[in-house]
Each structure stands twice: as C-alpha cells, then as structure tokens.
Design a protein around this motif. Sequence first.
Motif, PDB file in Angstrom:
ATOM      1  N   LEU A 211      51.973  33.132  46.924  1.00  0.00           N
ATOM      2  CA  LEU A 211      52.636  34.310  47.463  1.00  0.00           C
ATOM      3  C   LEU A 211      53.178  35.205  46.353  1.00  0.00           C
ATOM      4  N   VAL A 212      53.746  34.568  45.322  1.00  0.00           N
ATOM      5  CA  VAL A 212      54.335  35.347  44.224  1.00  0.00           C
ATOM      6  C   VAL A 212      53.275  36.188  43.533  1.00  0.00           C
ATOM      7  N   ALA A 231      44.749  45.081  38.684  1.00  0.00           N
ATOM      8  CA  ALA A 231      45.759  44.433  39.525  1.00  0.00           C
ATOM      9  C   ALA A 231      45.349  42.998  39.831  1.00  0.00           C
ATOM     10  N   PHE A 232      44.085  42.799  40.212  1.00  0.00           N
ATOM     11  CA  PHE A 232      43.581  41.448  40.437  1.00  0.00           C
ATOM     12  C   PHE A 232      43.659  40.621  39.164  1.00  0.00           C
ATOM     13  N   GLY A 233      43.279  41.234  38.044  1.00  0.00           N
ATOM     14  CA  GLY A 233      43.288  40.512  36.771  1.00  0.00           C
ATOM     15  C   GLY A 233      44.673  40.075  36.366  1.00  0.00           C
ATOM     16  N   LEU A 234      45.660  40.947  36.506  1.00  0.00           N
ATOM     17  CA  LEU A 234      47.042  40.593  36.148  1.00  0.00           C
ATOM     18  C   LEU A 234      47.562  39.449  37.020  1.00  0.00           C
ATOM     19  N   ALA A 235      47.294  39.517  38.332  1.00  0.00           N
ATOM     20  CA  ALA A 235      47.767  38.466  39.228  1.00  0.00           C
ATOM     21  C   ALA A 235      47.133  37.126  38.880  1.00  0.00           C
ATOM     22  N   THR A 236      45.830  37.128  38.617  1.00  0.00           N
ATOM     23  CA  THR A 236      45.130  35.874  38.310  1.00  0.00           C
ATOM     24  C   THR A 236      45.543  35.339  36.950  1.00  0.00           C
ATOM     25  N   TYR A 237      45.676  36.216  35.960  1.00  0.00           N
ATOM     26  CA  TYR A 237      46.121  35.779  34.632  1.00  0.00           C
ATOM     27  C   TYR A 237      47.507  35.143  34.722  1.00  0.00           C
ATOM     28  N   GLY A 238      48.422  35.815  35.436  1.00  0.00           N
ATOM     29  CA  GLY A 238      49.774  35.275  35.560  1.00  0.00           C
ATOM     30  C   GLY A 238      49.780  33.915  36.239  1.00  0.00           C
TER      31      GLY A 238
END
Length: 630
Positions: A211-212, A231-238
């Motif tokens: 969720l985060v 946006a997808f890349g940042l979420a997956t990297y994080g």
Amino acid sequence: MNTVDKILGAAGPPQVSKASPPVETLRKAGKVLGWAVERIAALLIVVEICVLFSGVIARYVLHRPLIWTDEVTSILFLWLASLGAVVAFRRGEHMRMTAVVSMASPRVRAFLEVVAIVAALAFLLFVVEPSFEYAAEEAFITTPALELSNAWRASALPTGLALMAVFAVLRLIEVADWRLVGTAVLLVAGMALGFFLMAPWFQTIGNLNLLVFFVGVTAVTVFAGVPIAFAFGLATYGFLALTTSLPVIVLIGRMDEGMSHLILLSVPLFVFLGLLIEMTGMARAMVAFLASLLGHVRGGLSYVLVGAMYLVSGISGSKAADMAAVAPVLFPEMKDRGAKPGDLVALLSATGAQTETIPPSIVLITVGSVTGVSISALFTGGLLPGLVLAVTLCAVVWYRYRNEDLSHVRRATRSEILRSLAVALPAIALPFVIRAAVVEGVATATEVSTLGIAYSLVVGLLIYRRFDWRRLMPMLVETAALSGAILLIIGTATGMAWSLTQSGFSNTLAAAMTSLPGGTAGFLAVSIVAFVILGSVLEGIPAIVLFGPLLFPIAHQVGVHEVHYAMVVILAMGIGLFAPPFGVGYYAACAIGRVNPDEGMKPILGYMGGLAVGLIIVAAIPWISTGFLG
C-alpha cells in the motif's frame, strides 16, 4: 506544443530564461546530442524494417530462412526502445496524467513541472549504476547464432538511462527560476531521505508496504504529473531497496525483459505505419468513399466517422494516428452541416474507445506479450467486439441526428460512389492483407507490420502518388519517441508486476477474485469497473502490463476464455482512457479537433452510455469474442 505533446497530455519544459554563456554552451551541446540521438533512433527503425522484411522474403519466398534475424532485431530493438525513451524525455513526451496538475495555479503548475523532472532524475540516478552492473554481467552470455556478447544488447539500458539523466540536468539548467529548481530538488531529496531513514520500520510492516509504495507512492507521483514510467520505477525501486534484501539489479533485469520482448517490436513499426497511411492519403481515400455512401442520410457523416475509425484502426494500430487521420477530413463538412464542435470531439473520443480491439491494436500486441495469449487469436477475436460497440454508437448517433435537416445536401451519384470505391480499394485492402498474413502464417505479428509498410510505400508512390520524402525523418523521430515512451512504461510496469507477484499479492488477489459472489459474472463485472478506473488513471498500456499477468490466470480459473477476457478488459480500459475528466484520450481528441474540452463534456455522456451497453453485450456473450477462433 506539438501534436504528440497534445496527444499524450505532456507539457514541455518550464519557461527558460536568457542564458549566460556557459548555459548557452550547454544548451547548444544538448541540441547537438539530441539531434544525434534522434537520427540514430530513426536509423534503427529503418534497419529493423529492412531486417524483418528480408527475413519474411527469405523464408516465405526463397524458402531459405535467415537464422540470425531474431538476434539482430533483438539487439537493435532494445537500443531503439532505450534511445526512443531518451528522445521522448528530451521532447517532454513521456506519458503522464496532467488532469490534476492542469487545475493548479500557474505558479504551482510550474513548480510541479520541475518536480516531475527532478523525480525522474532521482529514479535515473538510483538505477543507472545497477544498470551498468547488469550490462557487465550479461557480457558472459553469448548469442547462439552470431556468437556475440550479450553486453552489446544489454548496454542499451544503461546508455539510455544515462542519456536521460543528462537531458534531465540540461532541462533543469534551462529553467528560468532557480528558486523553483532548488525547492523541487530539496523536496524530492527530502522525501527520498525520509524514506531511506524509515527503512527499518518498513521491514516490520510486511505486505502493508504494498500500500505504501504501489498505491501511495504511485498515486502521489502520478497525480503530481511525474511521467508514469518514472512513477512506476520510483515505487518499485523503493519497494525493492527498502523492504527486501534483493539487489536493485533485479529491477533492471525485469525492465530488460519487459522492453525487449520481440512481439513488442511491432509497436514502433505499426506506429510508423499509421503515420505512413496518413501521409500517403490512404486514410483520406477510405473516408471519402464512406462519405459518398452515407453522406446524404441523417447523421451520415457521424456514421462515416464511426466506420472510418473502424477501418483505419485496422491499419495503423495507433489511436493517435487514427484520430489525426480521420478528424481533419470529416470535421469541416460536419460543422458546415450544423454539428456542434463538442459533439464531434465526443464522438471522436468514443470511437477511439470503440476501436481498441481492432487489429493490429498496440494494446492487443501488449496483452499477447505480457500474458502469452496468441496474437493471432487476439487479432481474430478483436474484430466483432469492435463492431458491436460501433452498432451501439450508431444507435446513439441515430437518436441525436434523427431530425437533421439535409435539404441542402446533394446525394452522390452511382458513378461517383464507384469512382471513390476504386480509389479507396487499395487502402481498404490493407487491413485484410495484414490480418491474412498473420492468420495464414506468412509473417509473424512482429513481421507483418513490415509487409504493411512495404504495401503502403508501393501504394503511396505508384497509386496515390502522395509521398513527401521530407516528412520521413520527422515521422521516424516521432515514431521513436512515442515507442520509447510506451516501451519504458512496459519495462517499469513489468518490474512492478514482478514485485507484486513475488510479494504474494497475486495469491491474495486470486483468492479474493475467485470468491466474489456471482461467479464468472461477478468476476467480469469487477474487472470491468477496475479497468475503467485503471484506464482512466494509468492509461491503457500501463494498466494492462501491470494487472494482465495477475488477472488472466484468475480468469482461467473461473472459466473465462482468455480471448474473451482480453476483449472485455481492453474495451473497459478504452472507456476509461477516453472518458473525461481523467481520460487522456479524450483530451487527445479535443487537441486534434481543436475544440475546448469543456464543450464535449455533456455530449460524451450519451456516447459513453452506448459504449457501456456494447461492453455489457460483449461481456455477456463470449461467442462475440471467440466465435471465429475455429
């Protein structure tokens, strides 16, 4: 703002100021570098077309297959995808959701534009080193036919990521207000630091991290106007870096896997084909024939618009190219007959959603690449669902134009109709040539686009005699940019989908979806609602890439045919993509028709209602999607 900016909802870089000599030098160097990247990307498209076409001729005509074509096209394709993404980044043409940003004040909007650049730069800096490590590891693998090191192919990703980082820095240097840049950098850096400091806490909350990162981070960045791929890349990297022990190089591997699937090579080729048919006048010829048939009946030109979009979609595979080819031909005459501009763009947008399943739709190709469903089956199954939605749209057109005054309209004579048919026949034949070549095994779904390109070149040069050689380079560059933007989204969405699967989310989703009340009907209903929303927020391809691999196996479990399910979710996604207020496809139609989006808000409700009825019919009767699969 150029056509692709308008179509994709992408805003260009913030306003620039008069540059100092060092900044002016950097700007000129950036232009030279950008010019070189564009030409290389354009050349790669030409080489790919030649190699694939040679493979078809060698195998089908000479019966001597070329064993090295797959390896060469695979190497060149990843370079094309990477450099195309660079071209799109430099031109500000990566897909983004700007509906929320556009509602902000000019000052806030300018700030969010800079934040989008800084956020993209942050992702690029996070992954550029792992991408070089990935390329170094691939050096130990050699290709079977040519015995080349795989590093030749894998080096495309780090090169593309590094070049995008360079252009991100150049765009920031050009911004007039340095306080704006400084604030954006501090904001993004502060948020990144905060997330890294919270890493120990993230490791204690388990799947709440989904969720985060995949809801929270993705939603905030997408609505802030950050390009969807980043946006997808940042979420997956994080998620990978802060909640798991997996190396970030895994993300690069998944991006490589998503971007280099050879089926997706047809994306740039069909985009180029769409531009080619518009330039050669093939689309105009088809529209003229339909207008001669139906122009004298009430709502006749609206029926022509629906039919023309159906036919043109069977050639180009690109909704942007479809609308840009049809609207300028029909809109002037429709306005002369009293049609309101808002109604015109509403219908144009609705036909964009209606034709999402018409082969060789890029969305169909994407579904096949990420789910393993047969491209040939999808091409066959997509024709009738689009026709059903065309009928429901025509019912709305009939109701709206049942009292249209046509006393001043002249009916075309039989000789005029036959003459326009003779002119249009070479163009009308092309979608059937494309489909037959795939179904009969003459060419694969990847190769068939080259047959379409060769056919269009011959028809344009010898029959229609409309071929502007000066437009070829801009068309190739535009193809590279649009394809790079699409393929980078597919790459980062593949990484996100893989992370969701590894987290166990797919099992949880499967359990929830299979236990829905109503069985198959309940599953389809929830899928329709979900993909309408996803299509509106994430656009079509990201939604398909992200959730297709998760939901198609569940559809199989509950007894839904994979081709039937593909048609249902693609049409649902298309309705979301072309429905205001968030659907970017609607604003694309407004941009192409040069109409204020507010004028189409009310008229489009009826057309969307017609599409919804058509979708329900398609979902309720599986035969519509599967009856011709044989």
